[in-house]
Design an enzyme around this catalytic site. Structure first.
Site, PDB file in Angstrom:
ATOM      1  N   LYS A   1       0.711  -1.221  -0.056  1.00 39.77           N
ATOM      2  CA  LYS A   1      -0.034  -0.265  -0.059  1.00 39.77           C
ATOM      3  C   LYS A   1       0.943   1.386  -0.002  1.00 39.77           C
ATOM      4  O   LYS A   1       0.720   2.327  -0.831  1.00 39.77           O
ATOM      5  CB  LYS A   1      -0.963   0.187   1.331  1.00 39.77           C
ATOM      6  CG  LYS A   1      -1.597   1.268   1.500  1.00 39.77           C
ATOM      7  CD  LYS A   1      -2.595   1.238   2.738  1.00 39.77           C
ATOM      8  CE  LYS A   1      -1.685   0.922   4.205  1.00 39.77           C
ATOM      9  NZ  LYS A   1      -0.670   2.135   4.440  1.00 39.77           N
ATOM     10  N   THR A   2       2.031   1.484   0.965  1.00 45.86           N
ATOM     11  CA  THR A   2       2.637   2.538   0.983  1.00 45.86           C
ATOM     12  C   THR A   2       3.481   2.765  -0.332  1.00 45.86           C
ATOM     13  O   THR A   2       3.523   3.977  -0.592  1.00 45.86           O
ATOM     14  CB  THR A   2       3.821   2.237   2.089  1.00 45.86           C
ATOM     15  OG1 THR A   2       2.975   2.184   3.322  1.00 45.86           O
ATOM     16  CG2 THR A   2       4.815   3.421   2.420  1.00 45.86           C
TER      17      THR A   2
ATOM     18  N   ASP B   1      -4.318   8.155   3.010  1.00 53.29           N
ATOM     19  CA  ASP B   1      -3.741   6.843   3.451  1.00 53.29           C
ATOM     20  C   ASP B   1      -4.734   6.188   4.549  1.00 53.29           C
ATOM     21  O   ASP B   1      -5.267   6.876   5.320  1.00 53.29           O
ATOM     22  CB  ASP B   1      -2.372   7.049   4.248  1.00 53.29           C
ATOM     23  CG  ASP B   1      -1.770   5.829   4.292  1.00 53.29           C
ATOM     24  OD1 ASP B   1      -2.116   4.639   3.665  1.00 53.29           O
ATOM     25  OD2 ASP B   1      -0.890   5.711   5.032  1.00 53.29           O
ATOM     26  N   GLU B   2      -4.590   4.984   4.735  1.00 56.86           N
ATOM     27  CA  GLU B   2      -5.451   4.369   5.845  1.00 56.86           C
ATOM     28  C   GLU B   2      -6.805   4.894   5.706  1.00 56.86           C
ATOM     29  O   GLU B   2      -7.707   5.239   6.840  1.00 56.86           O
ATOM     30  CB  GLU B   2      -4.941   4.332   7.024  1.00 56.86           C
ATOM     31  CG  GLU B   2      -3.471   4.087   7.282  1.00 56.86           C
ATOM     32  CD  GLU B   2      -3.539   2.217   7.077  1.00 56.86           C
ATOM     33  OE1 GLU B   2      -4.481   1.674   7.154  1.00 56.86           O
ATOM     34  OE2 GLU B   2      -2.230   1.811   7.392  1.00 56.86           O
TER      35      GLU B   2
ATOM     36  N   GLN C   1      -9.707  -4.477   7.078  1.00 53.40           N
ATOM     37  CA  GLN C   1      -8.784  -3.873   8.232  1.00 53.40           C
ATOM     38  C   GLN C   1      -9.316  -2.862   8.960  1.00 53.40           C
ATOM     39  O   GLN C   1      -8.715  -1.972   9.566  1.00 53.40           O
ATOM     40  CB  GLN C   1      -7.403  -3.923   7.793  1.00 53.40           C
ATOM     41  CG  GLN C   1      -6.503  -5.107   7.433  1.00 53.40           C
ATOM     42  CD  GLN C   1      -5.318  -4.627   7.020  1.00 53.40           C
ATOM     43  OE1 GLN C   1      -4.496  -4.392   7.931  1.00 53.40           O
ATOM     44  NE2 GLN C   1      -4.668  -4.693   5.721  1.00 53.40           N
TER      45      GLN C   1
ATOM     46  N   ARG D   1      -1.069 -11.088  10.218  1.00 58.16           N
ATOM     47  CA  ARG D   1       0.290 -10.697  10.707  1.00 58.16           C
ATOM     48  C   ARG D   1       1.142 -11.529  10.492  1.00 58.16           C
ATOM     49  O   ARG D   1       2.307 -11.428  10.704  1.00 58.16           O
ATOM     50  CB  ARG D   1      -0.047 -10.488  12.264  1.00 58.16           C
ATOM     51  CG  ARG D   1      -1.033  -9.478  12.908  1.00 58.16           C
ATOM     52  CD  ARG D   1      -0.667  -7.916  12.072  1.00 58.16           C
ATOM     53  NE  ARG D   1      -1.988  -8.149  10.776  1.00 58.16           N
ATOM     54  CZ  ARG D   1      -1.463  -7.125   9.840  1.00 58.16           C
ATOM     55  NH1 ARG D   1      -0.440  -6.247   9.601  1.00 58.16           N
ATOM     56  NH2 ARG D   1      -2.526  -7.069   8.585  1.00 58.16           N
TER      57      ARG D   1
END
Length: 664
Positions: free
Chosen positions: A49-50, A240-241, A271, A619
């Site tokens: 994503k980043t 973002d997010e 998420q 995770r």
């Protein structure tokens, strides 16, 4: 009639051009090179994503967009800095004019420039939560409210209530009914305090953290000229997010993008797990409704986990109705090791299994800091903390303070410590300071009076306490304290620890917790579980010794986090979001624990719990263990049979390996 005339920027000449096709996979490339307009990027866990956001910024700059016309909104200023540093490494351009940071930091910059429009000078103060609490306490006093007469919420709790009102944009009455129903009888008084608080901030040229959003939005709504300036300035907005944004943050973005509609929202609906702190899941879900012409891109290539773990993750989230359906695909090779499904007899055996398997993994050269144990709620790790301490396995808790060191746990156990040892000055002082009107100095005076009169065998706490001279402010609650101590230690002999905890909470502490803690329900849940945990001890001294043991062993076994990494990570799933580990244990996977009992009544709440489970699974990079106990101690009822989590039943049997655990 006016004519629209557009100034074309001179093309930028750069000595380096990024080869986007070589640097990105097909899904990332499609999103990065999309034409202007509203864009929603659904970026699955571990999908880069980043990287996608970073390259989008670079792509805009390389295509002649002036840095000062780009707004990059992130959830930490550090994230924005890291992205901009990466952009600088990609392109030889000065992106210094680009605005990047959190919603609050951007709001601060705007208000410093234009706050006079709302009657604030540019030098306004920003209060932290402690300052905010103090100002609210001052306002409560000026409103003529005596917290000693009525159980009025403390400044911390009022600050939390006011924050929710801002971030969810809900009326105070609706917010109280939803999250703090026990304060509804005080609605008019709380509303009055809120109005006085707003006036006080204005008079003192001060803002709290939420004002940086609320005042910015209010200014834009009231002053079209200022709003128009920033709409023209920020021609491209990247968020973002996005799944973690709240109502007011989404409104700010929509207002700034109203004309050009060049918004790229990046996030993962699967998420979205922070509704309890005001995040609005509908923001990401309904983005295509607010922007009907939006292009939706899905990034599903996962660079983190082995295929076997991703198969379980995909199955785990499939049952959610409200979602953008996607399928995570692995870029890593198979390990031919399926995630383990492990049923244990009880919580003690669950803790023993996790501890033993951690030691085996260490022998297999998996470093302890690459192992995480994740759980739904803090109290789920109580037995595990004891077991790790007994075996000398170092651990660090990334989900906050250790269970037994939390304020509400220490408050309640101070009563037990005191009846077990009436000469315990620390316990006495902590206990009496829970009563209205008793501070440090008064507590010291009361202790001196108690210690002076403390002679002979202790056969009646209440009689001795009632004979003491207490301040007027404390007289109303003092008899209740005396009665409670006699109830938990009749004739001076302490009851079993579990019974004492239940009595203390019901008689005194429940009311105290409601007005002092914004997360009262979670703390009450902790205390209920403390009572359950204490049922294994009949003797009060054994119970207190175990608490002291775990706290002191913790202090020795837990490394200093900055210097030593060799420690197992214990964390709630919420705190672990964004992290990754070689091996992950997800424990207490039973209905009522994970998913939590509070979530079983509504579909929305249950779907958020399922997203939380999905976050826990994703995770893990290499190994995943899903564990649950068949039996559980339940307060007042003895052992109760536990149903495996409904989330486990949604995972096809062939995707997991069933481990049969037996005692050696």
């Amino acid at each position: 009639m006016s004519r629209q005339y557009t100034l074309q920027r001179a093309p930028r000449s750069t000595s380096i051009h990024v080869d986007y096709a070589a640097e990105l996979n097909e899904q990332q490339l499609a999103a990065v090179t999309a034409p202007p307009g509203p864009i929603l990027v659904i970026a699955g866990a571990g999908s880069g994503k980043t990287r996608t956001l970073t390259y989008r910024v670079a792509y805009l700059l390389e295509n002649g967009i002036d840095p000062q016309n780009i707004l990059l909104l992130t959830f930490t200023n550090k994230a924005a800095r890291e992205m901009l540093n990466r952009v600088a490494n990609l392109l030889p351009v000065d992106a210094g004019g680009l605005w990047g940071g959190t919603f609050h930091s951007v709001g601060n910059r705007i208000l410093r420039r234009h706050g006079t429009a709302l009657g604030y000078s540019s030098g306004f103060s920003i209060m932290d939560r402690e300052d905010q609490k103090d100002l609210i306490d001052t306002v409560v006093a000026s409103a003529g409210i005596d917290p000693k007469e009525i159980r009025f919420p403390k400044g911390d709790v009022l600050a939390e209530i006011f924050s929710f009102v801002v971030n969810t944009e809900k009326p105070l009455e609706e917010l109280l009914a939803e999250k703090f129903p026990y304060f509804l009888p005080l609605l008019d008084k709380i509303h009055d305090v809120h109005e006085r608080y707003e006036k006080k901030k204005k008079a003192t040229n001060s803002m709290d953290f939420d004002d940086l959003l609320q005042k910015t939005l209010s200014m834009f709504q009231q002053h079209e000229r200022i709003a128009e300036f920033y709409r023209r300035k920020f021609q491209f907005i990247l968020v973002d997010e996005y799944q973690d944004t709240n109502k007011i943050q989404a409104d700010l973005v929509d207002l700034l993008a109203r004309d050009h509609r060049n918004v790229m929202a990046v996030g993962d609906d699967a998420q979205s797990i922070y509704s309890w702190r005001g995040a609005n899941f509908q923001n990401i879900l309904e983005f295509p409704k607010r922007y009907p012409d939006a292009e939706v891109f899905k990034i599903e290539m996962n660079y983190r986990s082995v295929p076997e773990i991703l198969d379980v993750a995909n199955a785990a989230i499939a049952a959610n109705v409200q979602q953008f359906r996607k399928h995570l695909s692995a870029t890593r090779d198979s390990k031919a090791l399926k995630p383990a499904l492990v049923a244990l007899n009880n919580s003690a055996e669950q803790a023993q299994f996790v501890a033993q398997r951690i030691l085996e993994l260490r022998d297999e050269n998996v470093e302890l800091n690459e192992i995480a144990v994740l759980y739904r709620a803090h109290y789920h790790a109580v037995e595990l903390q004891l077991e790790l301490s007994r075996r000398g396995i170092p651990y660090q808790i990334t989900s906050g303070i250790r269970f037994f060191e939390q304020a509400h746990i220490k408050d309640v156990t101070s009563f037990i410590r005191f009846v077990a040892n009436p000469r315990d000055e620390v316990a006495f002082n902590r206990m009496v300071k829970l009563l209205p009107g008793i501070g440090n100095r008064t507590a010291e005076n009361l202790w001196q009076a108690w210690a002076t009169a403390l002679t002979g065998a202790m056969d009646n706490f209440g009689e001795r306490l009632l004979a003491m001279n207490v301040p007027a402010k404390a007289k109303k609650m003092w008899p209740q304290l005396a009665h409670t101590l006699d109830e938990i230690a009749p004739g001076g002999e302490p009851n079993p620890p579990s019974e004492m905890i239940t009595s203390i909470v019901e008689a005194i502490y429940d009311d105290y917790a409601k007005v002092n803690f914004a997360n009262y329900e979670l703390r009450r849940e902790d205390l209920d579980q403390l009572a359950v945990f204490a049922r294994q001890f009949n003797d009060v001294h054994e119970f207190l010794s175990q608490l002291a043991l775990i706290s002191n062993v913790d202090a020795e076994a837990t490394p200093v986090q900055t210097n030593e990494k060799e420690a197992v990570n214990l964390s709630t799933v919420h705190q672990a979001k964004g992290l990754e580990f070689h091996t992950v244990f997800v424990i207490w996977l039973t209905d009522g624990m994970f998913p939590s009992s509070r979530s079983l009544n509504t579909r929305d709440a249950l779907e958020e719990e399922r997203r939380l489970f999905y976050v826990a699974i994703t995770r893990a990079r290499d190994e995943l263990y899903l564990t649950y106990p068949h039996m559980r101690l339940v307060g007042g009822y003895g052992d109760a049979f536990q149903r495996p989590s409904r989330f486990l039943q949604e995972i096809p049997n062939e995707l997991v390996e069933d481990w049969q655990v037996k005692r050696g």
